[in-house]
Design an enzyme around this catalytic site. Structure first.
Site, short mmCIF file in Angstrom:
data_model
loop_
_atom_site.label_atom_id
_atom_site.label_comp_id
_atom_site.label_asym_id
_atom_site.label_seq_id
_atom_site.Cartn_x
_atom_site.Cartn_y
_atom_site.Cartn_z
N ARG A 137 0.84 -1.30 0.10
CA ARG A 137 0.07 -0.07 -0.03
C ARG A 137 0.94 1.26 0.01
NH1 ARG A 137 -4.59 0.06 4.32
NH2 ARG A 137 -4.91 1.90 3.39
N SER B 164 -18.16 6.10 4.99
CA SER B 164 -19.42 5.64 5.15
C SER B 164 -20.03 5.76 6.59
CB SER B 164 -19.01 4.22 4.90
OG SER B 164 -18.34 3.59 5.82
N HIS C 174 -6.19 7.81 11.92
CA HIS C 174 -6.03 6.41 11.84
C HIS C 174 -4.45 5.99 11.29
CE1 HIS C 174 -10.64 5.35 11.24
NE2 HIS C 174 -10.05 5.59 12.46
N ALA D 108 -16.80 13.13 -5.53
CA ALA D 108 -15.96 14.24 -4.58
C ALA D 108 -15.23 15.25 -5.55
CB ALA D 108 -15.01 13.64 -3.58
N LEU E 30 -21.12 9.99 -2.65
CA LEU E 30 -21.54 9.31 -3.87
C LEU E 30 -23.03 9.24 -3.58
CD1 LEU E 30 -19.32 6.76 -5.32
CD2 LEU E 30 -19.99 8.98 -6.28
N GLN F 168 -9.41 10.04 8.01
CA GLN F 168 -9.33 8.64 8.44
C GLN F 168 -8.38 8.00 7.45
OE1 GLN F 168 -13.55 7.02 9.51
NE2 GLN F 168 -13.95 8.66 8.13
N ASN F 169 -7.98 8.71 6.36
CA ASN F 169 -7.08 8.13 5.49
C ASN F 169 -5.54 8.13 5.81
OD1 ASN F 169 -9.44 7.96 4.12
ND2 ASN F 169 -9.07 9.75 2.58
P1 OAD Z 1 -15.57 3.24 3.43
O1 OAD Z 1 -14.93 2.37 2.34
O2 OAD Z 1 -16.21 2.46 4.47
O3 OAD Z 1 -16.39 4.37 2.64
C1 OAD Z 1 -16.08 5.20 1.71
C2 OAD Z 1 -17.19 5.95 1.18
O4 OAD Z 1 -17.01 6.75 0.18
C3 OAD Z 1 -18.51 5.22 1.06
O5 OAD Z 1 -19.75 5.87 1.86
C4 OAD Z 1 -18.62 5.94 -0.64
O6 OAD Z 1 -20.17 5.80 -0.81
C5 OAD Z 1 -18.00 6.84 -0.67
N1 OAD Z 1 -17.25 7.17 -1.94
C6 OAD Z 1 -16.56 6.26 -2.83
N2 OAD Z 1 -16.28 6.99 -3.89
C7 OAD Z 1 -16.75 8.20 -3.66
C8 OAD Z 1 -16.28 9.62 -4.54
N3 OAD Z 1 -15.70 9.18 -5.87
N4 OAD Z 1 -16.80 10.66 -4.22
C9 OAD Z 1 -17.51 10.66 -2.84
N5 OAD Z 1 -17.79 9.62 -2.04
C10 OAD Z 1 -17.32 8.52 -2.58
O7 OAD Z 1 -14.21 4.13 3.84
P2 OAD Z 1 -14.33 4.96 5.27
O8 OAD Z 1 -15.49 5.62 5.63
O9 OAD Z 1 -13.00 5.94 5.14
O10 OAD Z 1 -10.14 2.33 9.33
O11 OAD Z 1 -13.73 3.78 6.28
C11 OAD Z 1 -13.61 4.15 7.72
C12 OAD Z 1 -12.45 3.43 8.34
O12 OAD Z 1 -12.90 2.07 8.07
C13 OAD Z 1 -11.08 3.49 7.61
O13 OAD Z 1 -10.26 4.75 7.99
C14 OAD Z 1 -10.60 2.25 8.03
C15 OAD Z 1 -11.72 1.41 7.83
O14 OAD Z 1 -11.62 0.22 8.51
C16 OAD Z 1 -8.98 1.92 9.72
O15 OAD Z 1 -8.39 0.86 9.06
C17 OAD Z 1 -8.65 1.96 11.25
#
Ligand code: OAD
Length: 239
Positions: A58, A183, A115, A225, A208, A90-91
Site C-alpha cells: 500500500r 461511510s 488512523h 467528490a 456518492l 481517516q485516510n
Molecule cells: P468506506 O470504504 O467505509 O466508505 C467510503 C465511502 O466513500 C462510501 O460511503 C462511498 O459511498 C464513498 N465514496 C466512494 N467513492 C466516492 C467518490 N468518488 N466521491 C465521494 N464519495 C465516494 O471508507 P471510510 O468511511 O473511510 O479504518 O472507512 C472508515 C475506516 O474504516 C477506515 O479509515 C479504515 C476502515 O476500517 C482503519 O483502518 C482503522
C-alpha cells in the site's frame, strides 16, 4: 461566510478518484485479506511478514497516485479560511498533505490523521514515530530501543485512534461540520456528527450516495467528490 470554526472529516471516498480503493467497496482495500489477518495487533504478533508486506504494498502504491480536485479544493479553502479549520482524515494516504504542501494553509488550519499514516512507522517499545517512506522488514529493528521493532504507524482494530483530544475540542467549538467520502461505519469517527449537532453546528455530508447516517446531517450533497467538493467550497466562500 457566517461559519467561523470548521471541522471537516474525510474518508476513503475522497481519495477514490485518485485511484486509492475504498474499504467497503467490492474491490476494497483489504485486497482479499480478512481484516483480522492484516489490521490487528494480534495479526502482527502472529505473522509480521504478512502484515508488513500488506502495508509495504500500500505504501508503494502512493507513488502512483496524486491528489485530486477534492483534495486541492480543501487546500484552497484552508488557505482562505479566516477562522479555525481542523481537517480530520481517516485516510492513511498522504494526498491531503501533498495538496496542502502545494497551497500553504492559513494560520488557523491543522490536519490530523486519526488512523495513522502509511509513510510513518513507530517503535513497538517506545511508541516513537518516524518518517518511513520505504519498505519495512518483518522484524525491522527500531532505532529508538534495542529490543524494539518498527511497525506501520497505522491504528489497527482494537487500538485507540490518534489526536482524539484535539478532535473532540474542535468539534465542541465548531459551527460547521462536513463529512466527505466516509461511510460512517467506524467509530469514533462515525459519532462526530452527533457531537457536532450537540455543539449546535450545521452538519453536511458529501458522498456518492446518502449513507446510513443521512438523517443526522442537515444537508446532503451527492455525487463524485472531485465535482461536489470544489462546488461546495466555492459556495462556502461565496457565503
Ligand atoms: P468506506 O470504504 O467505509 O466508505 C467510503 C465511502 O466513500 C462510501 O460511503 C462511498 O459511498 C464513498 N465514496 C466512494 N467513492 C466516492 C467518490 N468518488 N466521491 C465521494 N464519495 C465516494 O471508507 P471510510 O468511511 O473511510 O479504518 O472507512 C472508515 C475506516 O474504516 C477506515 O479509515 C479504515 C476502515 O476500517 C482503519 O483502518 C482503522
Amino acid at each position: 461566510m457566517t461559519a467561523r470554526n470548521l471541522v471537516i472529516l474525510t474518508g476513503a471516498g475522497i481519495s477514490a478518484e485518485s485511484g486509492v480503493p475504498t474499504f467497503r467497496a467490492d474491490d476494497g482495500l483489504w485486497m482479499g485479506h480478512r481484516i483480522e489477518d492484516v489490521a490487528t495487533p494480534e495479526a502482527f504478533a502472529r505473522d509480521p511478514a504478512l502484515v508488513q508486506d500488506f502495508y509495504n504494498r500500500r505504501r508503494r502504491q502512493l507513488a502512483e497516485v496524486r491528489p485530486n480536485a477534492a483534495h486541492h479544493a480543501l487546500a484552497d479553502l484552508a488557505a482562505r479560511w479566516e477562522g479555525d479549520f481542523l481537517l480530520v482524515t481517516q485516510n492513511v494516504d498522504d494526498l491531503h498533505d501533498r495538496a496542502h504542501a502545494e497551497t500553504p494553509p492559513a494560520a488557523g488550519f491543522e490536519l490530523v490523521h486519526m488512523h495513522g499514516e502509511l509513510l510513518k512507522a513507530h517503535c513497538t517499545r517506545t511508541g516513537r514515530v518516524c518518517d518511513w517512506p520505504g519498505d519495512l522488514a518483518p522484524q525491522e529493528p527500531s532505532p529508538h530501543h534495542p529490543s524494539g521493532r518498527l511497525r506501520p504507524h497505522i491504528v489497527w482494530f482494537g487500538e485507540m485512534p490518534l489526536h482524539m483530544e484535539r478532535i473532540n475540542a474542535a468539534i465542541a467549538a465548531c459551527d460547521l461540520f462536513v463529512a466527505i467520502g466516509t461511510s460512517g461505519e467506524v467509530y469514533p469517527a462515525a459519532g462526530f456528527v452527533q457531537q457536532a449537532r450537540l455543539a449546535g453546528a450545521r452538519t453536511v455530508e458529501i458522498n456518492l450516495a446518502p449513507t446510513s447516517g443521512r438523517r443526522l446531517f442537515d444537508e446532503g450533497v451527492y455525487g463524485p467528490a472531485t465535482q461536489m467538493v470544489p462546488a461546495f467550497v466555492h459556495n462556502l466562500m461565496a457565503g
